[in-house]
Design a protein around this motif. Sequence first.
Motif, PDB file in Angstrom:
ATOM      1  N   ASP A   8      23.059 -23.343 -14.154  1.00  0.00           N
ATOM      2  CA  ASP A   8      23.303 -24.702 -14.649  1.00  0.00           C
ATOM      3  C   ASP A   8      22.011 -25.515 -14.681  1.00  0.00           C
ATOM      4  OD1 ASP A   8      25.991 -24.098 -14.889  1.00  0.00           O
ATOM      5  OD2 ASP A   8      26.599 -25.201 -13.072  1.00  0.00           O
ATOM      6  N   GLU A  11      19.839 -24.392 -17.559  1.00  0.00           N
ATOM      7  CA  GLU A  11      20.376 -24.921 -18.823  1.00  0.00           C
ATOM      8  C   GLU A  11      20.003 -26.386 -19.000  1.00  0.00           C
ATOM      9  OE1 GLU A  11      21.853 -23.365 -21.434  1.00  0.00           O
ATOM     10  OE2 GLU A  11      21.351 -21.550 -20.320  1.00  0.00           O
ATOM     11  N   ASN A  54      24.807 -35.135 -29.763  1.00  0.00           N
ATOM     12  CA  ASN A  54      25.968 -34.341 -29.365  1.00  0.00           C
ATOM     13  C   ASN A  54      25.589 -33.375 -28.246  1.00  0.00           C
ATOM     14  OD1 ASN A  54      28.587 -33.319 -29.391  1.00  0.00           O
ATOM     15  ND2 ASN A  54      28.122 -31.852 -30.996  1.00  0.00           N
ATOM     16  N   LEU A  55      24.460 -32.716 -28.398  1.00  0.00           N
ATOM     17  CA  LEU A  55      23.984 -31.799 -27.362  1.00  0.00           C
ATOM     18  C   LEU A  55      23.676 -32.565 -26.065  1.00  0.00           C
ATOM     19  CD1 LEU A  55      21.699 -28.825 -27.969  1.00  0.00           C
ATOM     20  CD2 LEU A  55      21.445 -30.192 -25.923  1.00  0.00           C
ATOM     21  N   ARG A  57      25.009 -35.336 -25.077  1.00  0.00           N
ATOM     22  CA  ARG A  57      26.287 -35.763 -24.471  1.00  0.00           C
ATOM     23  C   ARG A  57      26.944 -34.610 -23.731  1.00  0.00           C
ATOM     24  NH1 ARG A  57      30.263 -38.912 -28.328  1.00  0.00           N
ATOM     25  NH2 ARG A  57      31.398 -39.049 -26.383  1.00  0.00           N
ATOM     26  N   ARG A  58      26.963 -33.439 -24.350  1.00  0.00           N
ATOM     27  CA  ARG A  58      27.570 -32.263 -23.696  1.00  0.00           C
ATOM     28  C   ARG A  58      26.844 -31.921 -22.396  1.00  0.00           C
ATOM     29  NH1 ARG A  58      27.445 -29.804 -28.922  1.00  0.00           N
ATOM     30  NH2 ARG A  58      25.893 -28.369 -28.094  1.00  0.00           N
ATOM     31  N   SER A  59      25.559 -32.219 -22.335  1.00  0.00           N
ATOM     32  CA  SER A  59      24.760 -31.959 -21.136  1.00  0.00           C
ATOM     33  C   SER A  59      24.832 -33.121 -20.136  1.00  0.00           C
ATOM     34  CB  SER A  59      23.304 -31.720 -21.527  1.00  0.00           C
ATOM     35  OG  SER A  59      23.213 -30.605 -22.381  1.00  0.00           O
ATOM     36  N   LYS A  60      25.606 -34.134 -20.478  1.00  0.00           N
ATOM     37  CA  LYS A  60      25.799 -35.315 -19.616  1.00  0.00           C
ATOM     38  C   LYS A  60      24.504 -36.079 -19.362  1.00  0.00           C
ATOM     39  CE  LYS A  60      29.848 -33.356 -17.523  1.00  0.00           C
ATOM     40  NZ  LYS A  60      30.261 -32.361 -16.568  1.00  0.00           N
ATOM     41  N   LYS A  63      25.515 -41.130 -22.778  1.00  0.00           N
ATOM     42  CA  LYS A  63      26.921 -41.498 -22.931  1.00  0.00           C
ATOM     43  C   LYS A  63      27.037 -42.420 -24.134  1.00  0.00           C
ATOM     44  CE  LYS A  63      26.336 -45.159 -19.537  1.00  0.00           C
ATOM     45  NZ  LYS A  63      26.672 -45.631 -18.207  1.00  0.00           N
ATOM     46  N   ASP A  76      22.980 -41.523 -19.459  1.00  0.00           N
ATOM     47  CA  ASP A  76      24.225 -41.376 -18.698  1.00  0.00           C
ATOM     48  C   ASP A  76      24.137 -41.999 -17.317  1.00  0.00           C
ATOM     49  OD1 ASP A  76      26.146 -39.377 -16.876  1.00  0.00           O
ATOM     50  OD2 ASP A  76      26.998 -40.017 -18.791  1.00  0.00           O
TER      51      ASP A  76
END
Length: 96
Positions: A8, A11, A54-55, A57-60, A63, A76
């Motif tokens: 994680d 990534e 979008n990427l 956001r998916r990775s937090k 926001k 975020d």
Amino acid sequence: MTEEKYSDLAELFKVFGDVTRIKILSLLLREERSVGDIADGLGMTQSAISHQLNLLRRSKLVKARREGKSVYYSLDDDHVSAILSCGMEHISEGDA
């Protein structure tokens, strides 16, 4: 740390490995912005910026907040600005 946590973390750092995403995050350090504002600031298309957001956001890392028909993006949490600040401090050490 578990193997999953190491994965994680790797990534997360991969997401920081793109110049456009770093530029977006840097813009959002100052204030929240819409896709159009970010696109104008970076001289890119809204489609390209939306893809990167979008990427992120998916990775937090960012926001979104909807206001009417507009969507505004911001970092975020404080961890994201801390990571960026530490990175900038680290690369600037060689300049002194």
